[in-house]
Design a protein around this motif. Structure first.
Motif, PDB file in Angstrom:
ATOM      1  N   ASP A  39      22.229  52.349  55.953  1.00 51.27           N
ATOM      2  CA  ASP A  39      23.365  53.243  55.983  1.00 51.27           C
ATOM      3  C   ASP A  39      23.693  52.491  57.587  1.00 51.27           C
ATOM      4  O   ASP A  39      25.122  52.960  57.216  1.00 51.27           O
ATOM      5  CB  ASP A  39      23.534  54.398  55.699  1.00 51.27           C
ATOM      6  CG  ASP A  39      22.856  54.380  54.361  1.00 51.27           C
ATOM      7  OD1 ASP A  39      22.622  53.052  53.638  1.00 51.27           O
ATOM      8  OD2 ASP A  39      22.702  55.663  54.169  1.00 51.27           O
ATOM      9  N   VAL A  40      22.743  52.925  58.320  1.00 46.08           N
ATOM     10  CA  VAL A  40      23.267  52.122  59.302  1.00 46.08           C
ATOM     11  C   VAL A  40      23.899  51.435  59.577  1.00 46.08           C
ATOM     12  O   VAL A  40      25.133  50.796  60.931  1.00 46.08           O
ATOM     13  CB  VAL A  40      22.467  53.066  60.526  1.00 46.08           C
ATOM     14  CG1 VAL A  40      23.004  52.748  61.968  1.00 46.08           C
ATOM     15  CG2 VAL A  40      21.918  54.460  60.350  1.00 46.08           C
ATOM     16  N   GLN A  41      23.081  50.163  59.138  1.00 46.20           N
ATOM     17  CA  GLN A  41      23.948  48.986  60.014  1.00 46.20           C
ATOM     18  C   GLN A  41      24.814  48.654  58.890  1.00 46.20           C
ATOM     19  O   GLN A  41      25.297  47.100  58.984  1.00 46.20           O
ATOM     20  CB  GLN A  41      22.228  48.164  59.517  1.00 46.20           C
ATOM     21  CG  GLN A  41      20.808  48.018  60.639  1.00 46.20           C
ATOM     22  CD  GLN A  41      19.596  47.538  59.470  1.00 46.20           C
ATOM     23  OE1 GLN A  41      19.590  47.224  58.655  1.00 46.20           O
ATOM     24  NE2 GLN A  41      19.615  47.101  60.463  1.00 46.20           N
ATOM     25  N   GLY A  42      25.170  48.969  57.793  1.00 52.29           N
ATOM     26  CA  GLY A  42      26.375  48.166  56.841  1.00 52.29           C
ATOM     27  C   GLY A  42      27.987  49.151  57.270  1.00 52.29           C
ATOM     28  O   GLY A  42      27.693  49.527  58.497  1.00 52.29           O
ATOM     29  N   PRO A  43      28.740  49.704  56.638  1.00 47.29           N
ATOM     30  CA  PRO A  43      30.204  49.834  57.669  1.00 47.29           C
ATOM     31  C   PRO A  43      29.931  51.333  57.785  1.00 47.29           C
ATOM     32  O   PRO A  43      29.442  52.386  56.918  1.00 47.29           O
ATOM     33  CB  PRO A  43      31.269  49.880  56.278  1.00 47.29           C
ATOM     34  CG  PRO A  43      30.451  48.834  55.277  1.00 47.29           C
ATOM     35  CD  PRO A  43      28.838  48.685  55.488  1.00 47.29           C
ATOM     36  N   PHE A  44      30.552  51.723  58.495  1.00 42.82           N
ATOM     37  CA  PHE A  44      30.601  53.016  58.977  1.00 42.82           C
ATOM     38  C   PHE A  44      31.246  54.362  58.121  1.00 42.82           C
ATOM     39  O   PHE A  44      32.830  53.721  57.843  1.00 42.82           O
ATOM     40  CB  PHE A  44      31.050  53.522  60.504  1.00 42.82           C
ATOM     41  CG  PHE A  44      31.238  54.633  61.013  1.00 42.82           C
ATOM     42  CD1 PHE A  44      29.975  55.033  61.952  1.00 42.82           C
ATOM     43  CD2 PHE A  44      32.232  55.297  61.293  1.00 42.82           C
ATOM     44  CE1 PHE A  44      30.028  56.457  61.935  1.00 42.82           C
ATOM     45  CE2 PHE A  44      32.190  56.223  61.670  1.00 42.82           C
ATOM     46  CZ  PHE A  44      31.622  57.318  62.863  1.00 42.82           C
ATOM     47  N   ARG A  45      30.896  54.987  57.583  1.00 44.07           N
ATOM     48  CA  ARG A  45      31.385  56.191  57.244  1.00 44.07           C
ATOM     49  C   ARG A  45      31.477  57.143  58.093  1.00 44.07           C
ATOM     50  O   ARG A  45      29.853  57.806  58.300  1.00 44.07           O
ATOM     51  CB  ARG A  45      30.036  56.529  55.382  1.00 44.07           C
ATOM     52  CG  ARG A  45      30.500  55.052  55.570  1.00 44.07           C
ATOM     53  CD  ARG A  45      29.732  55.344  53.860  1.00 44.07           C
ATOM     54  NE  ARG A  45      29.802  54.315  52.328  1.00 44.07           N
ATOM     55  CZ  ARG A  45      30.189  54.128  51.590  1.00 44.07           C
ATOM     56  NH1 ARG A  45      30.914  54.801  52.167  1.00 44.07           N
ATOM     57  NH2 ARG A  45      29.758  53.188  51.384  1.00 44.07           N
ATOM     58  N   TRP A  46      32.303  57.981  57.853  1.00 48.77           N
ATOM     59  CA  TRP A  46      32.791  59.183  58.501  1.00 48.77           C
ATOM     60  C   TRP A  46      31.650  60.194  58.526  1.00 48.77           C
ATOM     61  O   TRP A  46      31.170  61.232  58.943  1.00 48.77           O
ATOM     62  CB  TRP A  46      33.978  59.528  58.485  1.00 48.77           C
ATOM     63  CG  TRP A  46      34.726  58.908  59.936  1.00 48.77           C
ATOM     64  CD1 TRP A  46      35.503  58.429  59.192  1.00 48.77           C
ATOM     65  CD2 TRP A  46      34.906  58.811  61.136  1.00 48.77           C
ATOM     66  NE1 TRP A  46      36.184  57.410  60.426  1.00 48.77           N
ATOM     67  CE2 TRP A  46      35.892  58.365  61.458  1.00 48.77           C
ATOM     68  CE3 TRP A  46      33.967  59.989  61.968  1.00 48.77           C
ATOM     69  CZ2 TRP A  46      36.079  58.357  63.142  1.00 48.77           C
ATOM     70  CZ3 TRP A  46      34.312  59.715  63.183  1.00 48.77           C
ATOM     71  CH2 TRP A  46      35.396  58.854  63.718  1.00 48.77           C
ATOM     72  N   PHE A  47      31.501  60.352  56.647  1.00 54.78           N
ATOM     73  CA  PHE A  47      30.997  61.378  55.658  1.00 54.78           C
ATOM     74  C   PHE A  47      29.064  60.301  55.195  1.00 54.78           C
ATOM     75  O   PHE A  47      29.315  60.021  54.446  1.00 54.78           O
ATOM     76  CB  PHE A  47      31.449  61.844  55.744  1.00 54.78           C
ATOM     77  CG  PHE A  47      32.989  62.675  55.632  1.00 54.78           C
ATOM     78  CD1 PHE A  47      32.788  64.151  56.373  1.00 54.78           C
ATOM     79  CD2 PHE A  47      33.854  61.965  55.818  1.00 54.78           C
ATOM     80  CE1 PHE A  47      33.800  64.310  56.587  1.00 54.78           C
ATOM     81  CE2 PHE A  47      34.988  62.797  56.392  1.00 54.78           C
ATOM     82  CZ  PHE A  47      34.513  63.769  56.692  1.00 54.78           C
ATOM     83  N   PRO A  48      27.766  60.736  55.697  1.00 51.34           N
ATOM     84  CA  PRO A  48      27.001  59.987  55.182  1.00 51.34           C
ATOM     85  C   PRO A  48      27.001  60.739  54.088  1.00 51.34           C
ATOM     86  O   PRO A  48      27.163  61.047  52.864  1.00 51.34           O
ATOM     87  CB  PRO A  48      25.940  60.681  56.260  1.00 51.34           C
ATOM     88  CG  PRO A  48      25.976  60.982  57.334  1.00 51.34           C
ATOM     89  CD  PRO A  48      27.865  61.441  56.718  1.00 51.34           C
ATOM     90  N   SER A  49      26.598  60.086  52.915  1.00 45.49           N
ATOM     91  CA  SER A  49      25.802  59.043  51.836  1.00 45.49           C
ATOM     92  C   SER A  49      24.559  59.934  51.672  1.00 45.49           C
ATOM     93  O   SER A  49      24.349  60.019  50.527  1.00 45.49           O
ATOM     94  CB  SER A  49      26.785  58.432  50.971  1.00 45.49           C
ATOM     95  OG  SER A  49      26.049  57.296  51.510  1.00 45.49           O
ATOM     96  N   HIS A  50      23.963  59.275  52.407  1.00 42.91           N
ATOM     97  CA  HIS A  50      22.361  60.250  51.890  1.00 42.91           C
ATOM     98  C   HIS A  50      22.079  60.148  53.803  1.00 42.91           C
ATOM     99  O   HIS A  50      21.809  59.367  54.738  1.00 42.91           O
ATOM    100  CB  HIS A  50      21.814  58.482  51.907  1.00 42.91           C
ATOM    101  CG  HIS A  50      22.476  57.800  50.756  1.00 42.91           C
ATOM    102  ND1 HIS A  50      22.515  56.699  50.902  1.00 42.91           N
ATOM    103  CD2 HIS A  50      21.510  57.787  49.386  1.00 42.91           C
ATOM    104  CE1 HIS A  50      23.214  56.359  49.061  1.00 42.91           C
ATOM    105  NE2 HIS A  50      22.047  56.620  48.315  1.00 42.91           N
ATOM    106  N   LEU A  51      21.414  61.163  53.160  1.00 42.66           N
ATOM    107  CA  LEU A  51      21.263  62.363  54.506  1.00 42.66           C
ATOM    108  C   LEU A  51      19.458  62.110  54.585  1.00 42.66           C
ATOM    109  O   LEU A  51      18.926  62.329  53.199  1.00 42.66           O
ATOM    110  CB  LEU A  51      21.061  63.633  54.320  1.00 42.66           C
ATOM    111  CG  LEU A  51      23.450  64.049  54.532  1.00 42.66           C
ATOM    112  CD1 LEU A  51      22.992  65.396  54.304  1.00 42.66           C
ATOM    113  CD2 LEU A  51      23.462  62.734  56.303  1.00 42.66           C
TER     114      LEU A  51
END
Length: 279
Positions: A39-51
């Motif tokens: 997820d970090v290497q993918g497009p930046f998301r302001w709200f993480p989908s997986h914690l």
């Protein structure tokens, strides 16, 4: 004097922008630290989908973070203690006594701040290597050598700052202590130091933070056993991949002591930089 409406609006806008400039990187660091690597290497998301808290566990195994943390604490703590101890006596002597070479000493201390630190890298490296070859005392790739290196940075500023702070303390305190039978050392330790506590705290925080976050000299003057956190965090970047979530998690972990210490000493630190000890 009453504040006008446009001035109030400008102040709010400027402070809001400065606040966002400070908070957004911290928010990005925190959110990246609780994401899986994909997820970090993918497009930046302001709200993480997986914690996940797995990065906070993996940081201790990917690199020997505990050893690096201990090295940083020992090196920064020793540099702080020696810097404060030497600066107190040197600054008190310059502030209270008139002796031959005083002006030359003050100018020399200030002039050292004019040169970039990289100019001292090669000379110190050669000195440490030659001292080790001639005497057997290993300063290169050792925590002791790193502490001495950091003293060359923190001592001049610490002395200069405490001289100005001691100058602001009325000399009547020294004279009153001498009338009571106190010598110079006792006067310094029992009368002047309690009054100069904010300035001493400011110097201690400066010396500790200078050693804690230094990268250039720590990269050259250390090996795997004496490496500090500032250099050890580079271990999360391998030839195959960069563990960005672990980098962010480790950065948060190593920032906790600095932030906590600064918050605890903030009142003394600000007073030492601004107010002085004028009574």
């Amino acid at each position: 004097m009453r504040e006008s409406g446009w001035l109030r609006l400008t102040r709010v806008v400027v402070l809001s922008l400065l606040g966002l400039f400070t908070v957004v990187p911290v928010y990005a660091m925190i959110t990246s630290a609780v994401k899986p690597l994909r997820d970090v290497q993918g497009p930046f998301r302001w709200f993480p989908s997986h914690l996940t808290l797995r990065p906070f566990v993996d940081i201790w195994h990917t690199v020997p973070l505990g050893r690096y943390f201990l090295n940083s604490v020992l090196v920064a703590g020793a540099a702080m203690l020696f810097s404060v101890a030497v600066a107190i006596f040197a600054a008190y002597a310059v502030s209270r006594y008139r002796f031959r070479g005083r002006r030359l000493f003050t100018v020399t201390v200030l002039s050292t701040q004019m040169f970039p630190g990289i100019l001292f890298l090669l000379p110190l490296f050669l000195i440490y290597v030659n001292v080790g070859n001639l005497t057997g005392i290993e300063l290169y790739a050792s925590r002791t050598g790193l502490v001495i290196t950091y003293l060359t940075f923190s001592l001049p500023f610490s002395i200069w700052m405490l001289v100005g702070y001691f100058d602001s303390i009325p000399r009547g305190l020294d004279e009153s202590a001498q009338v009571d039978g106190a010598g110079p050392v006792r006067t310094l330790l029992q009368v002047i130091l309690p009054t100069a506590l904010p300035g001493i705290v400011a110097v201690a925080v400066y010396a500790f933070m200078t050693a804690w976050g230094e990268v250039l000299f720590a990269s050259v003057m250390t090996d795997e056993d004496s490496r500090t956190l500032a250099v050890g965090l580079q271990g999360y970047a391998t030839s195959n991949d960069v563990y960005w979530n672990q980098v962010m998690a480790a950065s948060l972990v190593v920032s906790v002591p600095i932030v906590a210490g600064f918050l605890l000493l903030q009142r003394h630190f600000v007073a030492g930089l601004t107010a002085g000890a004028v009574k």
